[in-house]
Write a protein that holds these residues in place. Structure first.
Motif, short mmCIF file in Angstrom:
data_model
loop_
_atom_site.label_atom_id
_atom_site.label_comp_id
_atom_site.label_asym_id
_atom_site.label_seq_id
_atom_site.Cartn_x
_atom_site.Cartn_y
_atom_site.Cartn_z
N GLN A 87 -8.58 2.59 5.43
CA GLN A 87 -10.03 2.78 5.55
C GLN A 87 -10.78 1.52 5.13
OE1 GLN A 87 -10.76 6.27 3.19
NE2 GLN A 87 -10.03 7.67 4.78
N GLU A 88 -10.30 0.88 4.08
CA GLU A 88 -10.94 -0.35 3.61
C GLU A 88 -10.81 -1.47 4.64
OE1 GLU A 88 -10.05 0.52 -1.12
OE2 GLU A 88 -8.92 -1.06 -0.08
N ASN A 90 -3.69 5.35 3.03
CA ASN A 90 -4.92 5.80 3.69
C ASN A 90 -6.14 5.06 3.17
OD1 ASN A 90 -3.85 7.67 5.47
ND2 ASN A 90 -3.96 9.34 4.00
N GLU A 91 -6.19 4.87 1.88
CA GLU A 91 -7.31 4.17 1.26
C GLU A 91 -7.41 2.74 1.78
OE1 GLU A 91 -8.52 2.45 -3.14
OE2 GLU A 91 -7.20 4.19 -3.05
N VAL A 92 -6.30 2.04 1.80
CA VAL A 92 -6.30 0.65 2.27
C VAL A 92 -6.62 0.58 3.76
CG1 VAL A 92 -4.85 -1.41 2.60
CG2 VAL A 92 -4.76 -0.17 0.45
N ALA A 125 0.83 -1.21 0.00
CA ALA A 125 0.00 0.00 0.00
C ALA A 125 0.86 1.25 0.00
CB ALA A 125 -0.93 0.00 1.21
N SER A 161 -6.62 -4.67 -1.47
CA SER A 161 -7.31 -5.21 -0.29
C SER A 161 -8.00 -6.53 -0.61
CB SER A 161 -8.34 -4.20 0.21
OG SER A 161 -7.71 -3.02 0.65
N SER A 202 0.30 1.58 9.90
CA SER A 202 -0.17 2.74 9.14
C SER A 202 -0.11 4.00 10.00
CB SER A 202 -1.61 2.48 8.68
OG SER A 202 -2.18 3.63 8.12
N ILE A 205 -1.28 4.25 -1.62
CA ILE A 205 -2.70 4.16 -1.25
C ILE A 205 -2.87 3.71 0.21
CG2 ILE A 205 -3.57 3.79 -3.59
CD1 ILE A 205 -3.61 0.76 -2.96
N SER A 233 -16.32 -1.59 -2.89
CA SER A 233 -15.87 -0.97 -1.63
C SER A 233 -14.39 -1.16 -1.36
CB SER A 233 -16.66 -1.56 -0.45
OG SER A 233 -18.02 -1.31 -0.60
N LEU A 234 -13.79 -2.19 -1.97
CA LEU A 234 -12.39 -2.50 -1.70
C LEU A 234 -11.56 -2.38 -2.98
CD1 LEU A 234 -12.59 -5.66 0.60
CD2 LEU A 234 -12.52 -3.27 1.27
N SER A 235 -10.34 -1.93 -2.80
CA SER A 235 -9.40 -1.85 -3.92
C SER A 235 -8.91 -3.25 -4.26
CB SER A 235 -8.22 -0.96 -3.54
OG SER A 235 -7.47 -1.57 -2.50
#
Length: 182
Positions: A29-30, A25-27, A18, A74, A101, A23, A69-71
């Protein structure tokens, strides 16, 4: 190998990936979303951990549950946990990832116990003051109301506890009076 050691390895791999892709922050949150689903629906992990359900069905279940909802990163991590029969390490892995993180972003979580709910301004003041004490750029404050405290605050940041509650002070005074040191 212990469950926590396994969780730490997966968390570290996800963290590195990540961070490399930019990414983080994105991961993070996921992963929090996944943790919320697991905590609110115990059957979720029971299904994914059931030995009679095929890996393909488990992957399809993950895909439909978190569609959009998930990358890819994730989702791939969840698929790896399923394929390697390590889905029981999911919550520990998410907690480890969250810690890594936060550390990378110079952040920490603070749980503030108080006798009454704190206002947003009070929470911001606590975040600013205690953020400096623990050398963190940002402190995420979660307020928990505990009527037993009578007054004052009890703050937990990681392994540290700052106890300025009236109950704690009364307990300390009671121990001193019983011991005869006061």
């Amino acid at each position: 190998m212990s469950n926590q050691a396994v969780a730490n390895r997966y968390a570290y791999a996800l963290f590195q990936l990540a961070e490399e892709k930019g990414i983080l922050n994105e991961v993070a949150q996921e992963m929090e979303l996944v943790k919320e689903v697991v905590n609110s629906t115990p059957e979720f992990l029971q299904f994914l951990g059931h030995p009679k359900v095929t890996a393909d069905k488990k992957r399809a279940f993950i895909e439909t549950s978190f569609k959009g909802s998930l990358s890819e990163t994730s989702l791939h991590t969840l698929h790896l946990l399923i394929e390697n029969k390590r889905i029981d390490s999911l919550v520990d892995m998410i907690n480890s990832f969250k810690g890594m993180s936060y550390e990378a972003q110079n952040m920490a979580e603070a749980i503030v116990y108080s006798a009454k709910p704190l206002t947003g301004e009070e929470q911001a003041q606590i975040a600013e003051i205690f953020g400096k004490k623990v050398n963190k750029a940002k402190l995420l404050v979660t307020n928990v109301v505990n009527k037993d405290l009578i007054g004052g605050l009890k703050i937990r940041i990681g392994d540290r506890i700052y106890d300025g509650s009236v109950k704690s002070q009364l307990d300390r005074l009671e121990r001193q009076l019983i011991a005869g040191t006061r």
